[in-house]
Enzyme design. Sequence first.
Site, short mmCIF file in Angstrom:
data_model
loop_
_atom_site.label_atom_id
_atom_site.label_comp_id
_atom_site.label_asym_id
_atom_site.label_seq_id
_atom_site.Cartn_x
_atom_site.Cartn_y
_atom_site.Cartn_z
CB SER A 96 -0.94 -0.05 1.20
OG SER A 96 -1.99 0.88 1.08
CG ASP A 219 -7.37 -3.26 -2.91
OD1 ASP A 219 -7.94 -2.63 -2.00
OD2 ASP A 219 -6.14 -3.28 -3.06
CG HIS A 247 -5.58 -2.58 0.59
ND1 HIS A 247 -5.19 -2.17 -0.68
CD2 HIS A 247 -4.87 -1.81 1.47
CE1 HIS A 247 -4.29 -1.20 -0.57
NE2 HIS A 247 -4.08 -0.97 0.71
#
Length: 279
Positions: A96, A219, A247
């Site tokens: 991320s 996601d 995610h």
Amino acid sequence: MDKSILLRNNVNVKGYGQTPLIFAPGLGCDQNVWNAVAKTFEKDYQVILFDYVGSGHSDIGSYDEVRYSSLKGYAQDVIDVCTSLGLENAVFVGHSVGSTIGMFASMDHPELFSDLIMVGPSPCYMNVPPNYFGGFEREEILGLIDIMEKNYIGWANMFASTAMGNAERPELAQDLEDRFCSTDPIIALQFAKATFFADTRGDLHKVTVPSLILQCTEDIIAPVAVGEYLHKHLPSSTFKQMNATGHCPHMSFPEETAQLIREYLNESIERTIQIGDLR
């Protein structure tokens, strides 16, 4: 070796290989989120794990509000860790926002990295009409920040479920929520602002290090359109659509995550050998 930096970021080095493999967590998480994936690489790589200042067992006394108001402050920490360990040509694996942090570090010091592996990355989480879909309207992000300020525990519960997905496995969301709750709320809030208001689209062309984009299925945080945008605008990038949903595939689907990372690294090694033969 600067031990103060290694203590600041709670750096742990494991493994028996020569090639450095650095794992960077995402927002509100410590290095332990990578345990299941990182362990599979210890036989063949030098595995390096660390915590952001304010999370895990980092030195919270080193927190600087000005430095960490920007993702570039966290990127400097990565550079500091690499320099302290004497690393060159390391493989950086980020989840991320950790991907963006690694990207910034590679812009300033490309010699430190051979490859960037980005798991669920996003150059901008906000929709920017008419041509960019980041997944969130500005009002939604402002609402998210407002909840964090007023009720951090409530935010942790809500965001963990949203990010993790896989509702049929509630223990995963609980694990992520526990990690959020172990992070200092004030520091987490500032990190969230630096993350969700960042727009790095204009910087993508500056990245010279080859990269792998691992795009999760379903996601909500980083939709497919985001991964496709990154692949289109990030030089020397490879795009892989995962079967993993949610995610956080390094926590929910560590086997597939590790397999795709290893396949990419093996292909990268093969390309290097072929280039060497041509020379």
